[in-house]
Write a protein that holds these residues in place. Structure first.
Motif, PDB file in Angstrom:
ATOM      1  N   ASP A  76       0.935  -1.033  -0.025  1.00 33.33           N
ATOM      2  CA  ASP A  76       0.003  -0.045  -0.016  1.00 33.33           C
ATOM      3  C   ASP A  76       0.842   1.183   0.021  1.00 33.33           C
ATOM      4  OD1 ASP A  76      -2.280  -1.533   0.086  1.00 33.33           O
ATOM      5  OD2 ASP A  76      -2.461  -1.531   2.230  1.00 33.33           O
ATOM      6  N   ALA A  77       2.280   1.162   0.176  1.00 31.26           N
ATOM      7  CA  ALA A  77       3.009   2.374   0.046  1.00 31.26           C
ATOM      8  C   ALA A  77       3.125   2.837  -1.153  1.00 31.26           C
ATOM      9  CB  ALA A  77       4.438   1.946   0.647  1.00 31.26           C
ATOM     10  N   THR A  78       3.223   4.211  -1.403  1.00 29.51           N
ATOM     11  CA  THR A  78       3.198   5.072  -2.638  1.00 29.51           C
ATOM     12  C   THR A  78       4.796   5.263  -2.816  1.00 29.51           C
ATOM     13  OG1 THR A  78       3.015   7.159  -1.559  1.00 29.51           O
ATOM     14  CG2 THR A  78       1.020   6.247  -2.036  1.00 29.51           C
ATOM     15  N   ALA A  79       4.953   5.793  -4.109  1.00 29.43           N
ATOM     16  CA  ALA A  79       6.180   5.922  -4.171  1.00 29.43           C
ATOM     17  C   ALA A  79       6.679   7.297  -3.321  1.00 29.43           C
ATOM     18  CB  ALA A  79       6.240   6.517  -5.805  1.00 29.43           C
ATOM     19  N   GLU A  80       5.933   8.312  -3.119  1.00 36.69           N
ATOM     20  CA  GLU A  80       6.201   9.126  -2.120  1.00 36.69           C
ATOM     21  C   GLU A  80       6.597   8.657  -0.813  1.00 36.69           C
ATOM     22  OE1 GLU A  80       6.572  12.412  -2.372  1.00 36.69           O
ATOM     23  OE2 GLU A  80       5.929  12.520  -4.471  1.00 36.69           O
ATOM     24  N   ASP A  81       6.139   7.646  -0.136  1.00 40.65           N
ATOM     25  CA  ASP A  81       6.303   7.021   0.874  1.00 40.65           C
ATOM     26  C   ASP A  81       7.401   6.446   0.840  1.00 40.65           C
ATOM     27  OD1 ASP A  81       3.713   7.752   1.841  1.00 40.65           O
ATOM     28  OD2 ASP A  81       2.669   5.858   1.317  1.00 40.65           O
ATOM     29  N   LEU A  82       7.922   5.605  -0.121  1.00 41.06           N
ATOM     30  CA  LEU A  82       8.995   4.877  -0.331  1.00 41.06           C
ATOM     31  C   LEU A  82      10.281   5.928  -0.425  1.00 41.06           C
ATOM     32  CD1 LEU A  82       8.147   2.153  -2.530  1.00 41.06           C
ATOM     33  CD2 LEU A  82       8.327   2.037  -0.177  1.00 41.06           C
ATOM     34  N   ALA A  83       9.914   7.142  -1.065  1.00 42.87           N
ATOM     35  CA  ALA A  83      11.017   8.217  -1.225  1.00 42.87           C
ATOM     36  C   ALA A  83      11.451   8.689  -0.031  1.00 42.87           C
ATOM     37  CB  ALA A  83      10.637   9.139  -2.222  1.00 42.87           C
ATOM     38  N   GLU A  84      10.400   9.044   0.814  1.00 40.29           N
ATOM     39  CA  GLU A  84      10.502   9.636   2.372  1.00 40.29           C
ATOM     40  C   GLU A  84      11.242   8.703   3.237  1.00 40.29           C
ATOM     41  OE1 GLU A  84      10.502  11.717   5.757  1.00 40.29           O
ATOM     42  OE2 GLU A  84      10.075  12.356   3.616  1.00 40.29           O
ATOM     43  N   ILE A 127      16.226   6.971  -4.033  1.00 39.51           N
ATOM     44  CA  ILE A 127      15.305   7.866  -4.335  1.00 39.51           C
ATOM     45  C   ILE A 127      14.497   7.587  -5.659  1.00 39.51           C
ATOM     46  CG2 ILE A 127      14.381  10.140  -4.737  1.00 39.51           C
ATOM     47  CD1 ILE A 127      15.953  10.712  -2.153  1.00 39.51           C
ATOM     48  N   ALA A 128      15.515   7.497  -6.705  1.00 37.69           N
ATOM     49  CA  ALA A 128      15.119   7.044  -7.957  1.00 37.69           C
ATOM     50  C   ALA A 128      14.229   5.875  -7.843  1.00 37.69           C
ATOM     51  CB  ALA A 128      16.528   6.927  -8.854  1.00 37.69           C
ATOM     52  N   THR A 226      22.479  16.985   3.395  1.00 37.23           N
ATOM     53  CA  THR A 226      21.791  15.564   2.712  1.00 37.23           C
ATOM     54  C   THR A 226      20.556  15.759   2.459  1.00 37.23           C
ATOM     55  OG1 THR A 226      23.800  14.348   3.568  1.00 37.23           O
ATOM     56  CG2 THR A 226      21.780  13.165   2.907  1.00 37.23           C
ATOM     57  N   THR A 227      19.795  16.549   3.703  1.00 39.03           N
ATOM     58  CA  THR A 227      18.397  16.891   3.398  1.00 39.03           C
ATOM     59  C   THR A 227      18.085  17.556   2.173  1.00 39.03           C
ATOM     60  OG1 THR A 227      18.103  16.607   5.640  1.00 39.03           O
ATOM     61  CG2 THR A 227      16.405  18.102   4.537  1.00 39.03           C
ATOM     62  N   ASP A 228      19.028  18.625   1.948  1.00 38.95           N
ATOM     63  CA  ASP A 228      18.926  19.356   0.795  1.00 38.95           C
ATOM     64  C   ASP A 228      18.912  18.733  -0.626  1.00 38.95           C
ATOM     65  OD1 ASP A 228      18.409  21.898   2.378  1.00 38.95           O
ATOM     66  OD2 ASP A 228      20.495  22.573   2.000  1.00 38.95           O
ATOM     67  N   LEU A 229      19.863  17.751  -0.618  1.00 34.17           N
ATOM     68  CA  LEU A 229      19.786  17.024  -1.520  1.00 34.17           C
ATOM     69  C   LEU A 229      18.675  15.946  -2.006  1.00 34.17           C
ATOM     70  CD1 LEU A 229      21.654  15.679  -4.083  1.00 34.17           C
ATOM     71  CD2 LEU A 229      22.853  14.382  -2.351  1.00 34.17           C
ATOM     72  N   ALA A 230      18.252  15.506  -0.670  1.00 37.80           N
ATOM     73  CA  ALA A 230      16.840  14.605  -0.874  1.00 37.80           C
ATOM     74  C   ALA A 230      15.796  15.304  -1.622  1.00 37.80           C
ATOM     75  CB  ALA A 230      16.641  14.171   0.482  1.00 37.80           C
ATOM     76  N   GLU A 231      15.636  16.852  -1.146  1.00 33.13           N
ATOM     77  CA  GLU A 231      14.642  17.292  -1.466  1.00 33.13           C
ATOM     78  C   GLU A 231      14.720  17.589  -3.047  1.00 33.13           C
ATOM     79  OE1 GLU A 231      11.686  18.373  -0.092  1.00 33.13           O
ATOM     80  OE2 GLU A 231      12.535  16.850   1.398  1.00 33.13           O
ATOM     81  N   ARG A 232      15.844  17.872  -3.576  1.00 31.87           N
ATOM     82  CA  ARG A 232      16.258  18.271  -5.029  1.00 31.87           C
ATOM     83  C   ARG A 232      15.793  16.707  -5.762  1.00 31.87           C
ATOM     84  NH1 ARG A 232      20.464  21.084  -2.864  1.00 31.87           N
ATOM     85  NH2 ARG A 232      22.186  19.522  -3.730  1.00 31.87           N
ATOM     86  N   SER A 233      16.390  15.785  -5.420  1.00 35.77           N
ATOM     87  CA  SER A 233      16.327  14.357  -5.876  1.00 35.77           C
ATOM     88  C   SER A 233      14.688  14.027  -5.981  1.00 35.77           C
ATOM     89  CB  SER A 233      16.941  13.277  -5.034  1.00 35.77           C
ATOM     90  OG  SER A 233      18.178  13.663  -4.981  1.00 35.77           O
ATOM     91  N   ARG A 234      14.009  14.346  -4.999  1.00 35.40           N
ATOM     92  CA  ARG A 234      12.606  13.854  -4.929  1.00 35.40           C
ATOM     93  C   ARG A 234      11.717  14.755  -6.006  1.00 35.40           C
ATOM     94  NH1 ARG A 234      10.283  13.213   1.047  1.00 35.40           N
ATOM     95  NH2 ARG A 234       8.456  12.461  -0.074  1.00 35.40           N
ATOM     96  N   ALA A 235      12.081  16.021  -6.172  1.00 39.34           N
ATOM     97  CA  ALA A 235      11.533  16.960  -6.978  1.00 39.34           C
ATOM     98  C   ALA A 235      11.995  16.746  -8.531  1.00 39.34           C
ATOM     99  CB  ALA A 235      11.848  18.219  -6.928  1.00 39.34           C
ATOM    100  N   LEU A 236      13.194  16.205  -8.826  1.00 36.89           N
ATOM    101  CA  LEU A 236      13.612  15.642 -10.044  1.00 36.89           C
ATOM    102  C   LEU A 236      12.666  14.227 -10.567  1.00 36.89           C
ATOM    103  CD1 LEU A 236      15.535  15.662 -12.493  1.00 36.89           C
ATOM    104  CD2 LEU A 236      16.941  14.350 -11.091  1.00 36.89           C
ATOM    105  N   TYR A 237      12.820  13.223  -9.544  1.00 38.12           N
ATOM    106  CA  TYR A 237      12.288  11.823  -9.712  1.00 38.12           C
ATOM    107  C   TYR A 237      10.905  11.906  -9.780  1.00 38.12           C
ATOM    108  CZ  TYR A 237      17.203  10.663 -10.101  1.00 38.12           C
ATOM    109  OH  TYR A 237      18.505  10.374 -10.526  1.00 38.12           O
ATOM    110  N   ARG A 238      10.159  12.760  -9.136  1.00 38.09           N
ATOM    111  CA  ARG A 238       9.050  13.014  -8.879  1.00 38.09           C
ATOM    112  C   ARG A 238       8.275  13.106 -10.384  1.00 38.09           C
ATOM    113  NH1 ARG A 238       8.386  16.633  -5.339  1.00 38.09           N
ATOM    114  NH2 ARG A 238       8.128  15.340  -3.625  1.00 38.09           N
ATOM    115  N   GLY A 239       9.040  13.911 -11.250  1.00 37.74           N
ATOM    116  CA  GLY A 239       8.590  13.894 -12.444  1.00 37.74           C
ATOM    117  C   GLY A 239       8.715  13.174 -13.305  1.00 37.74           C
TER     118      GLY A 239
END
Length: 247
Positions: A76-84, A127-128, A226-239
């Motif tokens: 039931d986990a979404t991609a957002e859940d796994l990325a988090e 995250i990818a 690392t937190t800043d990098l995680a946010e940039r990565s999630r924004a890139l791969y979310r798209g």
């Protein structure tokens, strides 16, 4: 298992720390493999490119396997859940990566930033994979260099990766040549890795070289970068997320 880093003329291997419980042992950061240290030390100008190429080769399969297992265990986990989950896991590891080597001086400082950059690359690939983007694809090395702000655009990152790959092949065939100014090469390597890991004012890393200087790769600096990098990565791969056929 990550290869140890040899001691003769190269950064020493991180000092093993006694594992507490199973979870703590699993979350301990790992150093880059010895073969990668060899290439980066011999060719510090292209150290980030060598690290990105090796990360996709070594860590891409691990990230893909983790994503498959996570989806099977958490249907039931979404991609957002796994990325988090991936981001949280590796930010926690990054907090531990400062001074992981237990070594003083310039070699210890270089190991510390190398471990941090390697941990961050592992996070980006996880995250990818969480978003269904292939972590083994060669484009992930380009993504790493752009996300970690080594290069501003993908085109220049690809060009630099091509140069680094060519130098890697040449080094395998003919050797990388002598290291006449080892200290200078190590300093350059450390600065390049610090820039890749997002450590602002990279020269501060080498405060560790000065006797009595405080360790500046502390938990806040590592986790913040690392937190800043995680946010940039999630924004890139979310798209680029692969649509979930179950939805």
């Amino acid at each position: 298992m990550t290869d140890p880093v040899p001691a003769d003329g190269q950064p020493p291997a991180p000092t093993p720390q006694p594992a507490a419980a199973g979870t703590a042992a699993q979350e301990a950061p790992e150093a880059p493999p010895v073969t990668l240290w060899d290439r980066m030390r011999a060719d510090p100008q292209y150290a980030p490119e060598h690290l990105a190429l090796e990360a996709v080769r070594r860590l891409g399969p691990e990230a893909a396997q983790w994503a498959r297992r996570a989806r099977a265990e958490q249907p039931d986990a979404t991609a957002e859940d796994l990325a988090e989950q991936a981001a949280r896991r590796f930010v926690n590891r990054a907090r531990l990566s400062g001074a992981v080597s237990g070594a003083a001086g310039l070699p210890g400082a270089v190991i510390d930033v190398g471990v941090l950059a390697w941990t961050q690359a592992r996070m980006v690939l996880h995250i990818a994979a969480a978003y269904g983007v292939d972590p083994l694809h060669s484009d992930r090395a380009t993504d790493l260099l752009v996300l970690q702000r080594v290069h501003k655009v993908a085109e220049s990152a690809r060009l630099a990766l091509g140069v680094a790959a060519g130098r890697e092949r040449a080094g395998a065939l003919f050797g990388m040549g002598g290291q006449g100014h080892l200290g200078r090469a190590m300093l350059r390597l450390g600065v390049r890795l610090a820039q890749m890991a997002g450590v602002r004012a990279a020269k501060r890393v080498f405060a560790k070289v000065v006797p009595g200087a405080a360790i500046i790769l502390g938990t806040w600096a590592n986790s913040s970068a690392t937190t800043d990098l995680a946010e940039r990565s999630r924004a890139l791969y979310r798209g680029r997320a692969v649509p979930d056929p179950r939805r």
